[in-house]
Motif scaffolding. Structure first.
Motif, short mmCIF file in Angstrom:
data_model
loop_
_atom_site.label_atom_id
_atom_site.label_comp_id
_atom_site.label_asym_id
_atom_site.label_seq_id
_atom_site.Cartn_x
_atom_site.Cartn_y
_atom_site.Cartn_z
N VAL A 441 -4.88 5.11 3.91
CA VAL A 441 -6.10 5.56 4.62
C VAL A 441 -7.36 4.87 4.08
O VAL A 441 -8.21 4.45 4.86
N PRO A 442 -7.50 4.67 2.74
CA PRO A 442 -8.71 3.97 2.26
C PRO A 442 -8.80 2.52 2.72
O PRO A 442 -9.86 1.90 2.58
N PHE A 694 -17.98 0.93 -5.89
CA PHE A 694 -16.94 1.87 -6.27
C PHE A 694 -17.46 3.30 -6.20
O PHE A 694 -16.72 4.23 -5.89
N ALA A 695 -18.75 3.48 -6.49
CA ALA A 695 -19.33 4.82 -6.38
C ALA A 695 -19.43 5.23 -4.92
O ALA A 695 -19.09 6.35 -4.55
N ALA A 696 -19.91 4.34 -4.08
CA ALA A 696 -20.00 4.57 -2.63
C ALA A 696 -20.14 3.19 -2.00
O ALA A 696 -20.96 2.38 -2.45
N LYS A 697 -19.36 2.92 -1.00
CA LYS A 697 -19.29 1.55 -0.46
C LYS A 697 -20.60 1.10 0.15
O LYS A 697 -20.84 -0.11 0.30
N GLU A 698 -21.47 2.05 0.55
CA GLU A 698 -22.78 1.66 1.06
C GLU A 698 -23.56 0.86 0.00
O GLU A 698 -24.43 0.04 0.33
N ALA A 740 -12.36 -4.80 2.87
CA ALA A 740 -11.43 -4.07 3.73
C ALA A 740 -10.34 -3.41 2.90
O ALA A 740 -9.89 -2.29 3.19
N LEU A 741 -9.89 -4.10 1.85
CA LEU A 741 -8.80 -3.58 1.00
C LEU A 741 -9.35 -2.93 -0.27
O LEU A 741 -8.57 -2.60 -1.17
N TYR A 742 -10.66 -2.74 -0.31
CA TYR A 742 -11.31 -2.23 -1.52
C TYR A 742 -10.73 -0.88 -1.92
O TYR A 742 -10.41 -0.05 -1.07
N PRO A 743 -10.58 -0.64 -3.23
CA PRO A 743 -10.05 0.67 -3.67
C PRO A 743 -10.95 1.80 -3.23
O PRO A 743 -12.14 1.60 -2.99
N ILE A 766 -6.12 3.34 -6.83
CA ILE A 766 -7.22 2.46 -7.24
C ILE A 766 -6.68 1.10 -7.69
O ILE A 766 -7.18 0.05 -7.28
N GLY A 767 -5.63 1.13 -8.50
CA GLY A 767 -5.10 -0.09 -9.08
C GLY A 767 -4.45 -1.03 -8.07
O GLY A 767 -4.76 -2.23 -8.03
N TYR A 768 -3.58 -0.47 -7.22
CA TYR A 768 -2.85 -1.37 -6.32
C TYR A 768 -3.77 -1.98 -5.27
O TYR A 768 -3.62 -3.15 -4.88
N GLN A 769 -4.77 -1.21 -4.80
CA GLN A 769 -5.69 -1.76 -3.80
C GLN A 769 -6.61 -2.81 -4.41
O GLN A 769 -6.96 -3.79 -3.74
#
Length: 834
Positions: A441-442, A694-698, A740-743, A766-769
């Motif tokens: 979903v992320p 990482f805190a918020a994608k904005e 697009a693939l960001y954790p 978090i790690g795999y993405q």
């Protein structure tokens, strides 16, 4: 005589009207939480009857009481561990044969049960008749008919519960399993040798569950029986002997026997009309669930969902934004005043936290519309049809038909949010598919990613912007599906997988009150779980971005710029009538006075109101007002000089922030990552933007703006192109794919932890993405560079690669792949519903 307390459970299959019965009995006295240690929602309520206070617990809706799904395990554990005095079994009276399947299992568990035949209005409308007395005689338990939607039958149900609790009468009903009975008796005898186990659990029920090879029953035995291995050996012997005798597995035999008993009871108690006309729901499903027309209708509905929730929701968010802007202005007025170069710590931190929170609150209109529309789809009966249409495709990738909604919410096209997307996975009964859905979903296109996409497309793909947007909007699905399949074949391989049971309930007109209540409940849960997290994370990011701060020589450099600008202004002051009225210490207060006046008039369109605000400010400080509003000849002269000071202040603040950013902990981390990210074309400035996201994608777009010195005279795109020489469309493509693939951002990561009930899965997500995103970005950038391709050429070469990978992965069989069982409104549950 004092009031006594009574614990009562509410059990029932999905779509039997259980929630309506719960609301009928408890009214507004309800509380929603989660069962300890799991993600399943726990709804409790209370009501009083005579001298008895009843605490009513709404168990998760389940078709049976096996251990396939988390909901089934939670419901069964509650019945065994909490020992409710009475269980109200809510059944859809218009589909008695299917609903009795759960009733028979409750009776096998020997729990005091009241059978509530709900939806009797539907029974009457269909011309059916149920012999309540005969049904009560067969089952040996109270049977109470209700029409919960119309508010009928509440008192009769409350009385039946109290009477059963007082009498503690047990049903003598028992299913005869035929050839299996000797084996049940043999296992019962072995189990009864442990008296503690006999007291704690119904022995016949446990014997049947062990013969059924129920995983949770085996675990329960091993935890409580002193000689569990001997019992398990006997169980295996019984299973082997039965299969040799019957030529059939015990699981199939149990399921067929139960369904046969449900059919037999129904034949004895239910009279159907002579003319069996197809229901309106069945006639509608001929088109809605059609192999070819169904997907077209689904796409149309999703487009409407997108249009209303995202497009209209964005418009609504703009209308609501002044409220959040007012909150920011309120904070700005009451926090310590801003400085010329640096603001006081309390103001900086306070404004940072407030702005971070309002950024999330701004999405509330979108979320409310989404949750309301979802509630409408659920209540109308369309949601199971949506899952049915997509299940054939999704099952090939280790997902589930009910993975559809989380992926839509996450932004399967463009414009979702991963937080409600991950929240929605709690409805998926298959644990393997549920975790796979949580993990992908992320990767969908949440709204927060879009600003960065738009910056990069506007800067480097402006001539093919539509195609570039289509690429990033659709390629994420072609990346997510193979990833889900790969996870199902590897790290999720040992996760339990449930048979896919699907019911096609009749269509209903959703109740407005129920829709609003559920949307409100979800919004409240969202606020409680997310806003507090965002506020906490904002403090951490603030520290990482602002410390250790500027070196002394650079701070002195900016102080000199401030001092020079102020001195120039004061020279102009000495030549005016304000000499002696305006001191050097007044320069910053005048600037802040100007900002306060602008904030006060923000959004004011009425000329009289604007004049009243001007009068108020003029009365507060006539001298400052004269300079700010250009009153008189000297006022105009000083205003021009003040604009120069303001210009210098903006430049000093912007440049010092940018430099502080570079020397911050986050900036140092960005530089440290360069040896790894250089293969993806990222330098330390891009790394900083990605770390802040990482805190918020904005934050990624905002950080790029800060780094490249964006001001009001240049667009973000122009500023980035000017500030980052050598950055090409290939760099931009790699950055888009990494985003697009960001954790998952921190709030989403918290939600992943909550829904998976595991810190391990949160860290894995978090790690795999992160690794996957870095691999894909490096592959695209380095591969495109080596092959001499442009960014646009590389874009479509990668797209073709993703489509081929999706097709190939779809052909690989998934472990324990199950066929879909569709339970129609008038047909019995198939065998593996058990």
């Amino acid at each position: 005589m004092g009031t006594r307390n009574l614990l009562v459970a509410l059990a029932g299959q999905p779509n039997c009207g259980k929630s309506t019965v719960f609301n009928l009995l408890t009214g507004a006295r309800q509380h929603v939480a989660n069962y300890p240690g799991v993600t399943v929602e726990k709804k409790t309520g209370s009501y009083t009857v005579d001298d008895t206070c009843v605490e009513l617990v709404d168990l998760p809706g389940t078709y049976s009481l096996t251990s396939y799904s988390l909901e089934e395990r939670v419901a069964r554990d509650f019945l065994l561990g909490d020992n409710p005095a009475v269980v109200i079994n809510v059944a859809d009276g218009s589909n008695l044969k299917r609903n009795l399947y759960l009733t028979l299992q409750l009776l096998e568990m020997e729990v005091p049960t009241v059978l509530n035949l709900n939806m009797m209005d539907v029974v009457e409308r269909r011309g059916q008749k149920i012999d309540i007395a005969r049904l009560q005689e067969i089952l040996g338990i109270p049977v109470v008919p209700t029409k919960a939607k119309k508010g009928e039958g509440k008192e009769a149900l409350r009385v039946a519960v109290k009477q059963l609790a007082d009498s503690r009468t047990e049903s003598m009903f028992s299913i005869d399993y035929g050839l299996m009975e000797p084996h049940i008796a043999e296992l019962e005898k072995e189990l009864r040798e442990d008296p503690v186990l006999s007291i704690q659990y119904p022995v016949r029920w446990l014997a049947i569950k062990l013969l059924e090879n129920d995983v949770e029953a085996i675990t329960l035995l091993e935890r409580t029986h002193p000689d569990a291995q001997q019992v398990l050996q006997l169980k295996e012997s019984c299973r082997t002997r039965f299969q040799e005798e019957a030529g059939n597995s015990i699981e199939r035999h149990i399921a067929f026997t139960r369904h046969g008993m449900c059919a037999k009871i129904t034949r004895e108690t239910v009279t159907f009309p002579a003319d069996k006309r197809r229901s309106l729901s069945d006639r509608a499903d001929k088109y809605v669930c059609n192999r070819y027309l169904g997907p077209v209708i689904l796409i149309a509905i999703l487009m409407v969902l997108y249009q209303v929730a995202i497009v209209f929701g964005n418009w609504l968010a703009l209308q609501v934004w002044p409220a959040w802007g007012a909150l920011e202005n309120f904070a700005a007025e009451y926090l310590p005043a801003a400085g010329f170069v640096d603001d006081p710590l309390l103001r900086s931190l306070g404004m940072w936290v407030v702005k971070s929170t309002t950024a999330i609150l701004n999405y509330l209109p979108i979320f409310f519309l989404l949750f309301s529309l979802i509630a409408i789809l659920e209540d109308s009966g369309y949601m199971p049809r949506m899952a049915f249409i997509l299940d054939r495709l999704f099952r090939r990738f280790g997902l589930h038909g009910q993975s559809t909604l989380p992926m839509i919410l996450g932004g399967v096209y463009v414009g979702g949010c991963a937080i409600p997307g991950v929240m929605a996975t709690k409805a998926i009964p298959d644990e393997r598919a549920r975790l796979a859905t949580i993990m992908i979903v992320p990767m969908m296109n949440c709204l927060a990613k879009v600003p960065l996409y738009l910056i990069l497309i506007g800067a480097y793909f402006a001539d093919v912007g539509g195609l570039a947007m289509f690429f990033i909007a659709t390629v994420t699905l072609f990346m997510a599906l193979p990833v889900a399949k790969l996870l199902s074949l590897t790290v999720l391989k040992k996760q339990p997988s449930a048979p896919f049971i699907m019911e096609m309930p009749p269509y209903h007109i959703p109740a407005l009150a129920g829709t609003m209540r559920r949307a409100g409940e979800r919004i409240w849960l969202f606020l409680k779980k997310i806003v507090t997290v965002v506020a906490a994370v904002a403090v951490v990011v603030f520290v990482l971005i602002n410390y250790p701060g500027l070196p002394e020589d650079r701070q002195a450099y900016y102080d000199d710029m401030r001092s020079t600008a102020v001195q120039r202004f004061m020279k102009d002051v000495y030549k005016t009538e304000f000499n002696g009225q305006i001191l050097q210490s007044d320069v910053l207060p005048i600037i802040l006075f100007d900002e306060s006046l602008k904030r006060a008039k923000q959004g004011v369109t009425d000329s009289d109101k604007a004049a009243a605000i001007n009068d108020q400010f003029q009365a507060d400080n006539p001298v400052y007002y004269a300079v700010v509003k250009r009153v008189g000849k000297d006022g105009k002269k000083l205003n021009r000089s003040l604009r120069n000071v303001i210009k210098v202040r903006k430049k000093v603040r912007r440049e010092s922030r940018s430099e502080r950013f570079e020397n911050s902990f986050l900036g140092t981390m960005g530089k440290a990552l360069e040896p790894v990210t250089q293969w993806a074309g990222f330098n330390w400035r891009i790394n900083i933007a990605l770390l802040s996201a990482f805190a918020a994608k904005e934050n990624s777009a905002a950080t790029l703006g800060s780094i490249y010195g964006i001001d009001g005279d240049q667009s973000v795109q122009e500023s980035m192109k000017a500030g980052e020489t050598g950055f090409t469309a290939l760099h931009a493509l790699a950055l888009m794919l990494f985003m697009a693939l960001y954790p998952p951002c921190v709030p989403t990561s918290i939600m992943v932890r909550h829904q998976s009930n595991s810190t391990k899965w949160m860290l894995f997500s978090i790690g795999y993405q992160t690794l996957l995103g870095l691999f894909v970005a490096s592959l695209v950038f380095t591969g495109g560079t080596v092959l001499g391709l442009t960014g646009f050429q590389t874009m479509w070469a990668f797209y073709g690669l993703c489509v081929v990978a999706t097709l190939v992965m779809g052909l690989i069989p998934t472990p324990d792949e199950k066929e879909t069982d569709v339970i129609a409104t008038t047909t019995p549950c198939k065998e593996n519903c058990s």
